[in-house]
Design a protein around this motif. Structure first.
Motif, PDB file in Angstrom:
ATOM      1  N   VAL A  66     -12.220 -11.989  11.897  1.00 14.61           N
ATOM      2  CA  VAL A  66     -12.583 -13.313  11.030  1.00 14.61           C
ATOM      3  C   VAL A  66     -12.658 -12.862  10.140  1.00 14.61           C
ATOM      4  O   VAL A  66     -12.319 -13.931   8.960  1.00 14.61           O
ATOM      5  CB  VAL A  66     -13.321 -13.655  11.569  1.00 14.61           C
ATOM      6  N   GLU A  67     -12.896 -12.056   9.476  1.00 18.99           N
ATOM      7  CA  GLU A  67     -13.063 -11.696   8.317  1.00 18.99           C
ATOM      8  C   GLU A  67     -11.431 -11.412   6.953  1.00 18.99           C
ATOM      9  O   GLU A  67     -11.586 -11.450   6.294  1.00 18.99           O
ATOM     10  CB  GLU A  67     -13.893 -10.120   7.897  1.00 18.99           C
ATOM     11  N   GLN A  68     -10.874 -11.289   8.396  1.00 22.97           N
ATOM     12  CA  GLN A  68      -8.799 -10.962   7.616  1.00 22.97           C
ATOM     13  C   GLN A  68      -8.923 -12.626   7.441  1.00 22.97           C
ATOM     14  O   GLN A  68      -7.914 -13.340   6.743  1.00 22.97           O
ATOM     15  CB  GLN A  68      -8.654 -10.591   8.377  1.00 22.97           C
ATOM     16  N   CYS A  69      -9.708 -13.742   8.283  1.00 25.44           N
ATOM     17  CA  CYS A  69      -8.398 -15.475   8.445  1.00 25.44           C
ATOM     18  C   CYS A  69      -9.836 -15.912   7.241  1.00 25.44           C
ATOM     19  O   CYS A  69      -9.145 -17.205   6.972  1.00 25.44           O
ATOM     20  CB  CYS A  69      -8.516 -15.521   8.953  1.00 25.44           C
ATOM     21  N   TYR A  70     -10.807 -15.850   7.472  1.00 28.42           N
ATOM     22  CA  TYR A  70     -11.736 -16.675   6.824  1.00 28.42           C
ATOM     23  C   TYR A  70     -12.588 -16.304   5.588  1.00 28.42           C
ATOM     24  O   TYR A  70     -13.199 -14.709   5.539  1.00 28.42           O
ATOM     25  CB  TYR A  70     -12.789 -17.354   7.823  1.00 28.42           C
ATOM     26  N   SER A  71     -13.012 -16.879   4.477  1.00 30.36           N
ATOM     27  CA  SER A  71     -14.011 -16.547   3.192  1.00 30.36           C
ATOM     28  C   SER A  71     -15.354 -16.449   3.709  1.00 30.36           C
ATOM     29  O   SER A  71     -16.388 -16.467   3.199  1.00 30.36           O
ATOM     30  CB  SER A  71     -13.032 -16.898   2.433  1.00 30.36           C
ATOM     31  N   ASP A  72     -15.812 -16.828   4.406  1.00 31.83           N
ATOM     32  CA  ASP A  72     -17.391 -17.705   4.464  1.00 31.83           C
ATOM     33  C   ASP A  72     -17.670 -18.153   5.796  1.00 31.83           C
ATOM     34  O   ASP A  72     -18.636 -18.321   6.167  1.00 31.83           O
ATOM     35  CB  ASP A  72     -17.449 -18.856   3.665  1.00 31.83           C
ATOM     36  N   ARG A  73     -16.740 -17.304   6.677  1.00 27.43           N
ATOM     37  CA  ARG A  73     -17.427 -17.500   8.167  1.00 27.43           C
ATOM     38  C   ARG A  73     -17.606 -15.548   8.680  1.00 27.43           C
ATOM     39  O   ARG A  73     -16.499 -15.075   9.120  1.00 27.43           O
ATOM     40  CB  ARG A  73     -16.896 -18.182   9.172  1.00 27.43           C
ATOM     41  N   GLU A  74     -19.232 -15.937   9.562  1.00 25.43           N
ATOM     42  CA  GLU A  74     -19.732 -14.391  10.543  1.00 25.43           C
ATOM     43  C   GLU A  74     -18.870 -13.866  11.314  1.00 25.43           C
ATOM     44  O   GLU A  74     -18.516 -14.840  12.016  1.00 25.43           O
ATOM     45  CB  GLU A  74     -20.975 -14.302  10.651  1.00 25.43           C
ATOM     46  N   PRO A  75     -18.544 -12.853  11.330  1.00 26.52           N
ATOM     47  CA  PRO A  75     -17.488 -12.913  12.524  1.00 26.52           C
ATOM     48  C   PRO A  75     -18.945 -12.409  13.912  1.00 26.52           C
ATOM     49  O   PRO A  75     -20.327 -12.627  13.964  1.00 26.52           O
ATOM     50  CB  PRO A  75     -17.106 -10.908  12.171  1.00 26.52           C
ATOM     51  N   TYR A  76     -18.031 -13.036  15.021  1.00 31.48           N
ATOM     52  CA  TYR A  76     -19.051 -12.988  16.777  1.00 31.48           C
ATOM     53  C   TYR A  76     -17.947 -12.609  17.299  1.00 31.48           C
ATOM     54  O   TYR A  76     -17.720 -13.058  18.957  1.00 31.48           O
ATOM     55  CB  TYR A  76     -19.254 -14.112  16.590  1.00 31.48           C
TER      56      TYR A  76
ATOM     57  N   ILE B  30      -9.450 -19.644   4.739  1.00 27.21           N
ATOM     58  CA  ILE B  30     -10.080 -20.196   5.414  1.00 27.21           C
ATOM     59  C   ILE B  30     -11.050 -20.663   4.530  1.00 27.21           C
ATOM     60  O   ILE B  30     -11.712 -19.943   5.221  1.00 27.21           O
ATOM     61  CB  ILE B  30      -9.164 -20.731   6.598  1.00 27.21           C
ATOM     62  N   SER B  31     -11.775 -21.259   3.849  1.00 33.40           N
ATOM     63  CA  SER B  31     -13.440 -21.735   4.368  1.00 33.40           C
ATOM     64  C   SER B  31     -13.191 -22.758   5.672  1.00 33.40           C
ATOM     65  O   SER B  31     -13.005 -23.645   4.966  1.00 33.40           O
ATOM     66  CB  SER B  31     -13.266 -22.541   2.777  1.00 33.40           C
ATOM     67  N   VAL B  32     -14.373 -22.194   5.819  1.00 38.63           N
ATOM     68  CA  VAL B  32     -15.131 -23.461   6.748  1.00 38.63           C
ATOM     69  C   VAL B  32     -15.739 -23.988   6.534  1.00 38.63           C
ATOM     70  O   VAL B  32     -16.708 -25.240   6.749  1.00 38.63           O
ATOM     71  CB  VAL B  32     -15.566 -22.788   8.233  1.00 38.63           C
ATOM     72  N   LEU B  33     -16.543 -24.419   4.736  1.00 39.92           N
ATOM     73  CA  LEU B  33     -17.270 -25.214   4.320  1.00 39.92           C
ATOM     74  C   LEU B  33     -16.525 -26.152   3.395  1.00 39.92           C
ATOM     75  O   LEU B  33     -17.809 -26.800   3.344  1.00 39.92           O
ATOM     76  CB  LEU B  33     -18.060 -24.437   3.476  1.00 39.92           C
ATOM     77  N   ASN B  34     -15.616 -25.588   3.224  1.00 35.87           N
ATOM     78  CA  ASN B  34     -15.127 -26.515   2.307  1.00 35.87           C
ATOM     79  C   ASN B  34     -13.482 -27.245   2.712  1.00 35.87           C
ATOM     80  O   ASN B  34     -12.236 -26.886   2.960  1.00 35.87           O
ATOM     81  CB  ASN B  34     -14.237 -26.809   1.475  1.00 35.87           C
ATOM     82  N   TYR B  35     -13.114 -28.031   4.330  1.00 35.43           N
ATOM     83  CA  TYR B  35     -11.837 -28.273   4.905  1.00 35.43           C
ATOM     84  C   TYR B  35     -12.380 -29.958   5.294  1.00 35.43           C
ATOM     85  O   TYR B  35     -13.043 -30.271   5.266  1.00 35.43           O
ATOM     86  CB  TYR B  35     -11.781 -27.246   6.393  1.00 35.43           C
ATOM     87  N   ALA B  36     -10.737 -30.169   5.852  1.00 38.03           N
ATOM     88  CA  ALA B  36     -10.412 -31.720   6.233  1.00 38.03           C
ATOM     89  C   ALA B  36      -9.941 -31.364   7.566  1.00 38.03           C
ATOM     90  O   ALA B  36     -10.502 -31.817   8.411  1.00 38.03           O
ATOM     91  CB  ALA B  36      -9.251 -32.223   5.370  1.00 38.03           C
ATOM     92  N   TYR B  37      -9.570 -30.384   7.882  1.00 41.21           N
ATOM     93  CA  TYR B  37      -9.084 -30.045   9.546  1.00 41.21           C
ATOM     94  C   TYR B  37      -8.125 -28.717   9.610  1.00 41.21           C
ATOM     95  O   TYR B  37      -7.654 -27.884   8.514  1.00 41.21           O
ATOM     96  CB  TYR B  37      -7.365 -30.854   9.893  1.00 41.21           C
ATOM     97  N   LEU B  38      -8.407 -27.939  10.187  1.00 43.40           N
ATOM     98  CA  LEU B  38      -8.383 -26.608  10.318  1.00 43.40           C
ATOM     99  C   LEU B  38      -7.562 -26.133  12.864  1.00 43.40           C
ATOM    100  O   LEU B  38      -8.508 -27.295  13.154  1.00 43.40           O
ATOM    101  CB  LEU B  38      -9.686 -26.421   9.971  1.00 43.40           C
ATOM    102  N   ALA B  39      -7.217 -25.205  12.551  1.00 44.65           N
ATOM    103  CA  ALA B  39      -6.770 -25.068  14.376  1.00 44.65           C
ATOM    104  C   ALA B  39      -7.028 -23.282  14.058  1.00 44.65           C
ATOM    105  O   ALA B  39      -6.482 -23.309  12.982  1.00 44.65           O
ATOM    106  CB  ALA B  39      -5.485 -25.612  14.304  1.00 44.65           C
ATOM    107  N   GLU B  40      -7.138 -22.927  15.495  1.00 47.00           N
ATOM    108  CA  GLU B  40      -7.489 -21.620  15.677  1.00 47.00           C
ATOM    109  C   GLU B  40      -6.978 -21.640  17.138  1.00 47.00           C
ATOM    110  O   GLU B  40      -7.911 -22.244  18.055  1.00 47.00           O
ATOM    111  CB  GLU B  40      -9.135 -21.172  15.547  1.00 47.00           C
ATOM    112  N   VAL B  41      -6.816 -20.005  17.468  1.00 51.82           N
ATOM    113  CA  VAL B  41      -6.414 -19.784  18.856  1.00 51.82           C
ATOM    114  C   VAL B  41      -7.453 -18.565  18.686  1.00 51.82           C
ATOM    115  O   VAL B  41      -7.287 -17.364  17.775  1.00 51.82           O
ATOM    116  CB  VAL B  41      -4.665 -19.466  18.848  1.00 51.82           C
ATOM    117  N   ARG B  42      -8.109 -18.415  19.447  1.00 49.06           N
ATOM    118  CA  ARG B  42      -9.190 -17.032  19.229  1.00 49.06           C
ATOM    119  C   ARG B  42      -9.181 -16.564  20.699  1.00 49.06           C
ATOM    120  O   ARG B  42      -8.770 -17.474  21.754  1.00 49.06           O
ATOM    121  CB  ARG B  42     -10.318 -17.195  18.500  1.00 49.06           C
ATOM    122  N   VAL B  43      -9.117 -15.400  21.134  1.00 50.02           N
ATOM    123  CA  VAL B  43     -10.003 -14.831  22.461  1.00 50.02           C
ATOM    124  C   VAL B  43     -11.258 -13.654  22.049  1.00 50.02           C
ATOM    125  O   VAL B  43     -11.162 -13.336  21.012  1.00 50.02           O
ATOM    126  CB  VAL B  43      -8.626 -13.445  22.574  1.00 50.02           C
TER     127      VAL B  43
END
Length: 233
Positions: A31-41, A60-73
């Motif tokens: 998470v910390e490699q892809c997002y600037s302001d999101r805590e890993p879980y 990606i900033s999850v505090l300032n976005y119009a749209y986003l997409a993610e695939v995670r496990v």
């Protein structure tokens, strides 16, 4: 990498490749490699993309976005349990509601803006409203759409989610739209492409991701909290 939905809407990819036809050589990121302001879980990111305004210096900033997409496990037991619960809800809802939404209503939303959808389904000036409907469901996977507005003066959010539980792993494919003027197809086209690409991802055990417990008092975007209110579209 930039993916252009058309000349007006672009997806900036910060990790992953939605065009690959198989899982060979697939790399996960933290998470910390892809997002600037999101805590890993405890997640492993297989794909992450957002609009140009949300991406800076490859994150990606999850505090300032119009749209986003993610695939995670993830292999976190509580998140896997939530996935099982979501599939159970979808099975029950589909049994009760059938395919009316996905056949009749969902296609009519594609060319509408998020604002048009919200004005159609939500009463004006009402806080904490949500509509959720099933798009597909099976015993081990499900997909659904959620439209949420926490406060009447805040933007409405639409989230498309696919989840699959296999052994101790949750695979989640999610796309979120917050810009009221963007048409729904911008979100759904990307999400559909990701579902086609990743839905049958082969099982592989991953370890080493960090997990930081969220501060419930912080008013920050949480991709897992969208739609945590009751209702149906």
């Amino acid at each position: 990498m930039t993916i252009g939905a058309d000349n007006h809407y672009e997806w900036i990819v910060v990790h992953g490749d939605a065009q690959r036809e198989n899982s060979e050589g697939l790399q996960s990121a933290l998470v910390e490699q892809c997002y600037s302001d999101r805590e890993p879980y405890g997640e492993y990111i297989l794909y992450a993309a957002g609009d140009s305004g949300a991406v800076s210096e490859g994150q990606i900033s999850v505090l300032n976005y119009a749209y986003l997409a993610e695939v995670r496990v993830t292999f976190e037991p509580d998140l896997v349990a939530e996935g099982i619960s979501d599939i159970g809800w979808c099975l029950q809802d589909h049994e009760e509601q059938g395919d009316a939404f996905v056949k009749e209503i969902w296609p009519s939303w594609q060319d509408a803006s998020l604002n048009d959808v919200a004005n159609t389904i939500f009463p004006p000036d009402q806080d904490f409203v949500m509509a959720r409907s099933v798009l597909s469901v099976s015993d081990d996977h499900a997909s659904w759409v959620e439209v949420t507005r926490v406060e009447a003066h805040q933007p409405t959010e639409m989230a498309l989610t696919f989840c699959r539980v296999e052994q101790d792993r949750l695979l989640e494919i999610k796309a979120v739209l917050k810009d009221p003027d963007v048409p729904v197809w911008v979100l759904s086209d990307m999400w559909n492409a990701l579902v086609m690409r990743f839905q049958n991802l082969s099982y592989e055990k991953l370890t080493g991701a960090n997990r930081i417990e969220p501060d419930v008092d912080m008013e920050e975007f949480d991709i897992d909290l969208i739609g945590d209110v009751a209702g149906e579209a």
